[in-house]
Design a protein around this motif. Structure first.
Motif, mmCIF file in Angstrom:
data_model
loop_
_atom_site.group_PDB
_atom_site.id
_atom_site.type_symbol
_atom_site.label_atom_id
_atom_site.label_comp_id
_atom_site.label_asym_id
_atom_site.label_seq_id
_atom_site.Cartn_x
_atom_site.Cartn_y
_atom_site.Cartn_z
ATOM 1 N N LEU A 199 -68.257 22.720 -50.390
ATOM 2 C CA LEU A 199 -67.500 21.849 -50.849
ATOM 3 C C LEU A 199 -67.306 20.271 -50.781
ATOM 4 N N GLY A 200 -66.783 20.585 -49.363
ATOM 5 C CA GLY A 200 -67.477 19.628 -48.742
ATOM 6 C C GLY A 200 -68.320 18.266 -48.872
ATOM 7 N N VAL A 201 -69.892 19.266 -48.960
ATOM 8 C CA VAL A 201 -71.187 19.067 -49.062
ATOM 9 C C VAL A 201 -71.312 18.553 -50.133
ATOM 10 N N SER A 202 -70.633 19.311 -51.551
ATOM 11 C CA SER A 202 -70.999 19.331 -52.983
ATOM 12 C C SER A 202 -70.617 17.998 -53.755
ATOM 13 N N LEU A 203 -69.384 17.731 -52.923
ATOM 14 C CA LEU A 203 -67.995 16.941 -53.322
ATOM 15 C C LEU A 203 -68.963 15.199 -52.750
ATOM 16 N N GLY A 204 -69.682 15.225 -51.459
ATOM 17 C CA GLY A 204 -70.100 13.662 -51.179
ATOM 18 C C GLY A 204 -71.458 13.703 -51.820
ATOM 19 N N ILE A 205 -72.258 15.197 -52.817
ATOM 20 C CA ILE A 205 -72.933 14.475 -53.220
ATOM 21 C C ILE A 205 -72.582 14.146 -54.899
ATOM 22 N N SER A 206 -72.006 14.994 -55.138
ATOM 23 C CA SER A 206 -71.441 14.610 -56.927
ATOM 24 C C SER A 206 -70.594 12.446 -56.193
ATOM 25 N N ALA A 207 -70.255 12.519 -55.281
ATOM 26 C CA ALA A 207 -70.131 11.289 -55.514
ATOM 27 C C ALA A 207 -71.045 10.138 -55.600
ATOM 28 N N GLN A 208 -71.937 11.029 -54.684
ATOM 29 C CA GLN A 208 -73.257 10.194 -54.685
ATOM 30 C C GLN A 208 -73.944 9.739 -56.227
ATOM 31 N N LEU A 209 -73.438 11.101 -56.635
ATOM 32 C CA LEU A 209 -74.478 10.672 -58.305
ATOM 33 C C LEU A 209 -73.495 10.160 -59.267
ATOM 34 N N ALA A 210 -71.865 10.044 -58.820
ATOM 35 C CA ALA A 210 -71.031 8.793 -59.901
ATOM 36 C C ALA A 210 -71.387 7.734 -59.083
ATOM 37 N N ALA A 211 -71.796 7.378 -58.315
ATOM 38 C CA ALA A 211 -71.780 5.978 -57.904
ATOM 39 C C ALA A 211 -73.299 5.034 -58.424
ATOM 40 N N GLY A 212 -73.651 6.138 -58.748
ATOM 41 C CA GLY A 212 -75.548 5.774 -59.009
ATOM 42 C C GLY A 212 -75.221 5.628 -60.653
ATOM 43 N N ALA A 213 -74.476 6.614 -61.480
ATOM 44 C CA ALA A 213 -74.239 6.240 -62.444
ATOM 45 C C ALA A 213 -73.814 4.698 -63.411
ATOM 46 N N ASN A 214 -73.021 4.611 -62.395
ATOM 47 C CA ASN A 214 -71.990 3.662 -62.314
ATOM 48 C C ASN A 214 -72.879 1.853 -62.389
ATOM 49 N N LEU A 215 -73.471 2.633 -61.565
ATOM 50 C CA LEU A 215 -74.130 1.138 -61.196
ATOM 51 C C LEU A 215 -75.328 1.220 -61.715
ATOM 52 N N ALA A 216 -76.141 2.292 -62.579
ATOM 53 C CA ALA A 216 -77.210 2.200 -63.580
ATOM 54 C C ALA A 216 -76.066 1.023 -64.451
ATOM 55 N N LEU A 217 -75.418 1.302 -65.080
ATOM 56 C CA LEU A 217 -74.248 0.956 -66.409
ATOM 57 C C LEU A 217 -74.491 -0.322 -66.390
ATOM 58 N N PHE A 218 -74.532 -1.577 -65.161
ATOM 59 C CA PHE A 218 -74.423 -2.376 -64.416
ATOM 60 C C PHE A 218 -75.616 -3.390 -65.319
ATOM 61 N N PHE A 219 -77.238 -2.482 -65.652
ATOM 62 C CA PHE A 219 -78.558 -2.987 -65.504
ATOM 63 C C PHE A 219 -78.762 -1.855 -66.620
ATOM 64 N N PRO A 220 -77.831 -2.518 -68.111
ATOM 65 C CA PRO A 220 -79.017 -2.119 -69.208
ATOM 66 C C PRO A 220 -79.934 -2.274 -69.531
ATOM 67 N N ASP A 221 -81.558 -1.183 -69.753
ATOM 68 C CA ASP A 221 -83.010 -1.265 -69.140
ATOM 69 C C ASP A 221 -83.159 -1.237 -68.578
ATOM 70 N N TRP A 222 -82.575 -1.839 -66.795
ATOM 71 C CA TRP A 222 -82.422 -1.901 -65.413
ATOM 72 C C TRP A 222 -82.834 -3.591 -65.477
ATOM 73 N N GLU A 223 -81.914 -4.499 -66.464
ATOM 74 C CA GLU A 223 -82.580 -5.467 -66.867
ATOM 75 C C GLU A 223 -80.891 -6.436 -65.575
ATOM 76 N N VAL A 224 -80.758 -7.280 -65.166
ATOM 77 C CA VAL A 224 -80.185 -7.668 -64.441
ATOM 78 C C VAL A 224 -79.055 -9.250 -65.235
ATOM 79 N N THR A 225 -79.867 -9.252 -66.428
ATOM 80 C CA THR A 225 -79.869 -10.743 -67.412
ATOM 81 C C THR A 225 -78.200 -10.492 -67.888
#
Length: 206
Positions: free
Chosen positions: A12-38
């Motif tokens: 469960l600990g490892v599964s939670l750790g992986i899910s936390a990384q997925l959540a952080a990655g998804a939120n980071l992607a929302l900062f860069f629509p179409d992978w644009e920094v502008t």
């Protein structure tokens, strides 16, 4: 039984750790629509993404709790010689921390999907011409839910070009991950209570 409880904590600990990384990655992607920094540089990112619930809630808080739960399962560090009471207490506190982070991420993602993406869209002006502005074109449109009308995905938002699909994909990912995290935390809380009772039972047997 105690060994089984610790094994569950590791999984469960490892599964939670992986899910936390997925959540952080998804939120980071929302900062860069179409992978644009502008858009991030110009402050043209939606408020739901900027709140960063996937980073600090479903990400950092859940990841920290996952580390504690995993250490308890492996009996490493300061948890190498802890008894069932201390293990259950730490596991419960870690689970509550993860549950709070996952719940905040769940609520934020649900509201974001309801309100729709932040983008540039056309609005009618007083002289019967089209003017463009940034905002939430789908917010409050109860009569036509954009999630079920794919035609609106390409016809409303001008910039970013794939604003709607970007918004839907990554906030749906955050929503799904947060649900999984809540279920994993509930399983860990049950597992910690079972571990406590089994620990007392084994002591009485001895």
């Amino acid at each position: 039984m105690m060994a089984c409880s610790r094994s569950c904590s590791r999984i469960l600990g490892v599964s939670l750790g992986i899910s936390a990384q997925l959540a952080a990655g998804a939120n980071l992607a929302l900062f860069f629509p179409d992978w644009e920094v502008t858009y991030l540089k110009n402050g043209l990112i939606g408020k739901h993404a900027m709140r960063g619930a996937g980073l600090w809630g479903g990400g950092l808080m859940v990841f920290f709790a996952a580390i504690l739960i995993t250490l308890i399962g492996w009996r490493r560090g300061c948890f190498s010689n802890t008894g069932p009471c201390k293990s259950m207490l730490v596991s419960t506190l870690a689970g509550c921390l993860a549950l709070l982070g996952a719940f905040v991420c769940f609520i934020t993602s649900g509201v974001a999907l309801k309100d729709g993406p932040f983008c540039m869209f056309d609005v009618p002006s007083s002289n019967e011409t089209q003017a463009s502005k940034h905002g939430y074109p789908f917010k409050g449109l109860n009569d036509r839910n954009y999630l079920y009308n794919r035609f609106l995905w390409d016809s409303v938002c001008i910039e970013p070009r794939r604003a709607v699909i970007w918004h839907v994909i990554f906030f749906s990912t955050l929503l799904s991950v947060s649900i999984i995290q809540i279920l994993l935390v509930l399983a860990q809380l049950i597992n910690s209570f079972l571990g406590l009772f089994c620990g007392f039972f084994e002591k009485r047997e001895i």
